[in-house]
Write an enzyme that holds these catalytic residues in place. Structure first.
Site, mmCIF file in Angstrom:
data_model
loop_
_atom_site.group_PDB
_atom_site.id
_atom_site.type_symbol
_atom_site.label_atom_id
_atom_site.label_comp_id
_atom_site.label_asym_id
_atom_site.label_seq_id
_atom_site.Cartn_x
_atom_site.Cartn_y
_atom_site.Cartn_z
ATOM 1 N N GLY A 25 -8.994 1.625 -10.024
ATOM 2 C CA GLY A 25 -8.281 2.032 -8.799
ATOM 3 C C GLY A 25 -6.785 1.845 -8.911
ATOM 4 N N GLN A 56 -3.023 2.156 -3.410
ATOM 5 C CA GLN A 56 -1.891 1.324 -2.955
ATOM 6 C C GLN A 56 -1.812 -0.002 -3.723
ATOM 7 O OE1 GLN A 56 -0.629 -0.117 1.344
ATOM 8 N NE2 GLN A 56 -2.229 -1.470 0.595
ATOM 9 N N ASP A 57 -2.905 -0.757 -3.724
ATOM 10 C CA ASP A 57 -2.877 -2.085 -4.353
ATOM 11 C C ASP A 57 -2.768 -1.963 -5.873
ATOM 12 O OD1 ASP A 57 -3.339 -2.835 -1.786
ATOM 13 O OD2 ASP A 57 -5.125 -4.046 -2.204
ATOM 14 N N ASP A 67 -15.103 6.036 -13.831
ATOM 15 C CA ASP A 67 -15.570 6.139 -12.453
ATOM 16 C C ASP A 67 -16.534 4.984 -12.215
ATOM 17 O OD1 ASP A 67 -17.055 7.007 -10.063
ATOM 18 O OD2 ASP A 67 -15.942 8.872 -10.376
ATOM 19 N N GLN A 124 -14.285 3.479 -2.378
ATOM 20 C CA GLN A 124 -14.153 4.383 -1.239
ATOM 21 C C GLN A 124 -13.709 3.420 -0.144
ATOM 22 O OE1 GLN A 124 -13.712 5.940 1.705
ATOM 23 N NE2 GLN A 124 -15.753 5.279 2.297
ATOM 24 N N SER A 125 -12.420 3.402 0.148
ATOM 25 C CA SER A 125 -11.846 2.278 0.899
ATOM 26 C C SER A 125 -11.648 2.567 2.385
ATOM 27 C CB SER A 125 -10.505 1.881 0.283
ATOM 28 O OG SER A 125 -9.535 2.860 0.579
ATOM 29 N N SER A 133 -13.183 -7.926 1.278
ATOM 30 C CA SER A 133 -12.466 -7.454 2.469
ATOM 31 C C SER A 133 -12.845 -8.249 3.709
ATOM 32 C CB SER A 133 -12.836 -5.991 2.691
ATOM 33 O OG SER A 133 -12.523 -5.590 4.002
ATOM 34 N N GLU A 148 -13.415 -6.993 6.366
ATOM 35 C CA GLU A 148 -14.416 -6.210 7.101
ATOM 36 C C GLU A 148 -15.815 -6.831 6.986
ATOM 37 O OE1 GLU A 148 -14.344 -3.023 8.982
ATOM 38 O OE2 GLU A 148 -12.399 -3.954 9.244
ATOM 39 N N TYR A 181 -19.276 0.588 4.752
ATOM 40 C CA TYR A 181 -18.247 0.066 3.836
ATOM 41 C C TYR A 181 -18.403 -1.445 3.698
ATOM 42 C CZ TYR A 181 -13.624 -1.687 2.437
ATOM 43 O OH TYR A 181 -12.594 -2.368 1.830
HETATM 44 P P1 NDP Z 1 -6.824 2.870 -1.883
HETATM 45 O O1 NDP Z 1 -7.738 3.721 -1.095
HETATM 46 O O2 NDP Z 1 -5.348 3.096 -1.772
HETATM 47 O O3 NDP Z 1 -7.200 2.983 -3.442
HETATM 48 C C1 NDP Z 1 -8.529 3.057 -3.855
HETATM 49 C C2 NDP Z 1 -8.563 3.336 -5.341
HETATM 50 O O4 NDP Z 1 -9.947 3.431 -5.732
HETATM 51 C C3 NDP Z 1 -7.914 4.661 -5.746
HETATM 52 O O5 NDP Z 1 -7.230 4.474 -6.969
HETATM 53 C C4 NDP Z 1 -9.114 5.573 -5.940
HETATM 54 O O6 NDP Z 1 -8.882 6.613 -6.878
HETATM 55 C C5 NDP Z 1 -10.101 4.592 -6.537
HETATM 56 N N1 NDP Z 1 -11.487 5.062 -6.461
HETATM 57 C C6 NDP Z 1 -12.120 5.657 -5.451
HETATM 58 N N2 NDP Z 1 -13.378 5.974 -5.791
HETATM 59 C C7 NDP Z 1 -13.537 5.552 -7.067
HETATM 60 C C8 NDP Z 1 -14.601 5.623 -7.989
HETATM 61 N N3 NDP Z 1 -15.783 6.184 -7.695
HETATM 62 N N4 NDP Z 1 -14.414 5.109 -9.228
HETATM 63 C C9 NDP Z 1 -13.227 4.546 -9.573
HETATM 64 N N5 NDP Z 1 -12.171 4.470 -8.743
HETATM 65 C C10 NDP Z 1 -12.337 4.973 -7.506
HETATM 66 O O7 NDP Z 1 -7.182 1.372 -1.529
HETATM 67 P P2 NDP Z 1 -6.264 0.059 -1.510
HETATM 68 O O8 NDP Z 1 -5.363 0.074 -2.686
HETATM 69 O O9 NDP Z 1 -5.715 -0.124 -0.149
HETATM 70 O O10 NDP Z 1 -7.351 -1.094 -1.686
HETATM 71 C C11 NDP Z 1 -7.718 -1.578 -2.966
HETATM 72 C C12 NDP Z 1 -9.052 -2.277 -2.873
HETATM 73 O O11 NDP Z 1 -8.970 -3.359 -1.953
HETATM 74 C C13 NDP Z 1 -10.204 -1.414 -2.361
HETATM 75 O O12 NDP Z 1 -11.371 -1.860 -3.011
HETATM 76 C C14 NDP Z 1 -10.283 -1.733 -0.883
HETATM 77 O O13 NDP Z 1 -11.576 -1.492 -0.394
HETATM 78 C C15 NDP Z 1 -9.932 -3.202 -0.905
HETATM 79 N N6 NDP Z 1 -9.301 -3.735 0.271
HETATM 80 C C16 NDP Z 1 -8.160 -3.178 0.773
HETATM 81 C C17 NDP Z 1 -7.510 -3.738 1.841
HETATM 82 C C18 NDP Z 1 -6.273 -3.146 2.422
HETATM 83 O O14 NDP Z 1 -5.926 -3.512 3.554
HETATM 84 N N7 NDP Z 1 -5.568 -2.273 1.715
HETATM 85 C C19 NDP Z 1 -8.023 -4.983 2.467
HETATM 86 C C20 NDP Z 1 -9.217 -5.505 1.836
HETATM 87 C C21 NDP Z 1 -9.814 -4.911 0.787
HETATM 88 P P3 NDP Z 1 -8.268 8.055 -6.437
HETATM 89 O O15 NDP Z 1 -6.781 7.844 -6.422
HETATM 90 O O16 NDP Z 1 -8.738 8.950 -7.503
HETATM 91 O O17 NDP Z 1 -8.828 8.351 -5.076
HETATM 92 P P1 GDR Z 2 -9.554 -0.747 8.580
HETATM 93 O O1 GDR Z 2 -8.202 0.107 8.616
HETATM 94 O O2 GDR Z 2 -10.709 0.006 9.112
HETATM 95 O O3 GDR Z 2 -9.232 -2.058 9.210
HETATM 96 O O4 GDR Z 2 -9.790 -0.912 7.011
HETATM 97 P P2 GDR Z 2 -7.814 1.413 9.432
HETATM 98 O O5 GDR Z 2 -6.335 1.488 9.350
HETATM 99 O O6 GDR Z 2 -8.583 2.607 9.019
HETATM 100 O O7 GDR Z 2 -8.276 1.059 10.947
HETATM 101 C C1 GDR Z 2 -7.771 -0.076 11.635
HETATM 102 C C2 GDR Z 2 -8.212 0.006 13.087
HETATM 103 O O8 GDR Z 2 -7.525 1.071 13.740
HETATM 104 C C3 GDR Z 2 -8.444 1.801 14.529
HETATM 105 N N1 GDR Z 2 -7.953 3.177 14.730
HETATM 106 C C4 GDR Z 2 -7.797 4.103 13.785
HETATM 107 N N2 GDR Z 2 -7.997 4.035 12.440
HETATM 108 C C5 GDR Z 2 -7.712 5.153 11.703
HETATM 109 N N3 GDR Z 2 -7.847 5.105 10.381
HETATM 110 N N4 GDR Z 2 -7.270 6.319 12.288
HETATM 111 C C6 GDR Z 2 -7.087 6.424 13.640
HETATM 112 O O9 GDR Z 2 -6.693 7.462 14.140
HETATM 113 C C7 GDR Z 2 -7.343 5.253 14.415
HETATM 114 N N5 GDR Z 2 -7.225 4.973 15.727
HETATM 115 C C8 GDR Z 2 -7.599 3.721 15.910
HETATM 116 C C9 GDR Z 2 -9.741 1.736 13.730
HETATM 117 O O10 GDR Z 2 -10.851 2.074 14.549
HETATM 118 C C10 GDR Z 2 -9.703 0.290 13.283
HETATM 119 O O11 GDR Z 2 -10.221 -0.528 14.296
HETATM 120 C C11 GDR Z 2 -8.727 -1.237 6.132
HETATM 121 C C12 GDR Z 2 -9.040 -0.607 4.779
HETATM 122 O O12 GDR Z 2 -7.915 -0.780 3.924
HETATM 123 C C13 GDR Z 2 -10.252 -1.268 4.155
HETATM 124 O O13 GDR Z 2 -10.396 -0.797 2.808
HETATM 125 C C14 GDR Z 2 -10.030 -2.784 4.123
HETATM 126 O O14 GDR Z 2 -11.141 -3.434 3.581
HETATM 127 C C15 GDR Z 2 -9.763 -3.294 5.525
HETATM 128 O O15 GDR Z 2 -8.591 -2.637 6.034
HETATM 129 C C16 GDR Z 2 -9.483 -4.788 5.551
#
Ligand code: NDP
Ligand code: GDR
Length: 351
Positions: A9, A13-14, A59, A84-85, A126, A128, A152
């Protein structure tokens, strides 16, 4: 000796912030990417690291590709960030989400166990996974019981447990980072903070006049992603593996994000925002607040960026992007960057 890290991944972002951080620590960085008809390397380009990473196609659904990636990269550390985040999308695609986020982690653990059990593993867990637990305001810890409310989160909880099981059962150095929401100007547009800051920037420049959102009352503990990836690395430098909550300790509502972003650009959100039921989830987490005392005690991790600074910096970055576009500059996704061919690794034992 130079350490080697493999990031699944890396295009997310991360992944981008972590790659930059590890390169600054003089790691050799390998990153997996998915084949796609549109290149998705813009974050790595934005951070100036696109040509410093060795890219491997892999993948998380495909065991053979993971085996190959680990064999070729011979990492000291694996950061399993691929997922699938998007929680909302997990209700639309529960099977895919379980496969990537749950079984994907199992595949990584199995590959490490069979190829080289000395490889240290970071698993992107997470907040979540807690779901809607009681007494959130006291701060959720590593000891708080977990009750996920989305596909998720269920997938992530499976992965979380597997990491613990492989750690205790096979002695792997595997750590779960239970990260609470963390955001940045590199956040995906579907997540609520960036959806809001991007729309606020467009509205303030007269490029749109409407923003549809779901649950405005949901509260999250929002921190800055660049600080959170440092905690991932720190977890893998300890003498013993463990699981850690990473959070700021304060929660704010989606409406707080709206007010902060719109005010910072001098506009009134109430004139533009409507609530759209289609953005609501069948189940949602109401409130999350984390307590990262254990991370502070064990590796001195502290968040520095406030909620206000975070949202304002995201709104300013989106405003700047749209301003430059109006002035004729192209967006990263209009002219996607592609790494030079030399950084792509192909099949076979290469070093
Ligand atoms: P992003 O959605 O920005 O990035 C997800 C990454 O996973 C992308 O590089 C994506 O590739 C890759 N990916 C998706 N499907 C697959 C697959 N089948 N095989 C391999 N790679 C895949 O997420 P974040 O950077 O925000 O988060 C990083 C990780 O941390 C995730 O696991 C997320 O669930 C977890 N997380 C994030 C939090 C947050 O607030 N950001 C909080 C807690 C946990 P592609 O670019 O091709 O789509
Ligand atoms: P989250 O982030 O579900 O916490 O997961 P998201 O920003 O999608 O939602 C946060 C909260 O906002 C409410 N919400 C909306 N959310 C989205 N996306 N779009 C909208 O229009 C909207 N309106 C209100 C949501 O219902 C929710 O309550 C993120 C991801 O990065 C995960 O991968 C990670 O694990 C968790 O943070 C910690």
């Amino acid at each position: 000796m130079t350490k080697r890290a493999l990031i699944t991944g890396v295009t997310g972002q991360d992944g981008a912030y972590l790659a930059k951080f590890l390169l600054d620590q003089e790691y050799e960085v390998f990153g997996t990417y998915r084949r796609s008809s549109t290149p998705n390397f813009w974050r790595l380009d934005a951070l100036g690291v696109i040509d410093k990473i060795n890219f491997l196609h892999a993948d998380l659904n495909d065991m053979a590709s993971l085996l190959e990636a680990v064999t070729v990269s011979e990492p000291d550390e694996i950061y399993n960030l691929g997922a699938q985040s998007f929680v909302g999308a997990s209700f639309e695609a529960p099977l895919l989400t379980g496969d990537v986020d749950g079984l994907g982690a199992a595949r990584v653990l199995e590959v490490v166990r069979s190829i080289n059990p000395k490889i240290r593993i970071y698993q992107a867990s997470s907040s979540e996974i807690y779901g809607n637990v009681a007494n959130v305001e006291r701060g959720l810890t590593e000891e708080t019981p977990m009750l996920p409310v989305s596909p998720y989160a269920a997938g992530k909880l499976y992965a979380y447990n597997l990491v613990r099981i492989y750690r205790e059962g096979y002695g792997l150095f595997a750590a779960n980072g239970i990260l609470f929401n963390h955001e940045s100007p590199l956040r995906g547009l579907e997540f609520v903070t960036r959806k809001i800051t991007n729309a606020a920037a467009q509205i303030s420049l007269g490029l749109r006049n409407k923003l549809e959102l779901g649950n405005l009352e949901a509260r999250r503990d929002w921190g800055f992603a660049a600080e959170y990836v440092q905690a991932m690395w720190k977890m893998l430098q300890l003498d013993k593996p463990s699981d850690y909550v990473i959070a700021t300790g304060s929660s704010y509502s989606v409406q707080d994000v709206l007010v902060t972003a719109f005010e910072s650009l001098g506009i009134d959100w109430q004139k533009y925002v409507t609530v759209d039921k289609r953005q609501m989830r069948p189940l949602d987490v109401h409130n999350l607040v984390g307590d990262s005392s254990k991370a502070k005690a064990d590796f001195d991790w502290n968040p520095a960026t406030s909620f206000k600074e975070l949202i304002e910096s995201m709104a300013a970055a989106d405003y700047d992007r749209w301003r430059r576009r109006i002035d004729g500059e192209v967006f990263p996704w209009d002219a996607p960057s592609y790494p030079s061919e030399s950084v792509f690794l192909t099949r076979g034992p290469q070093k």
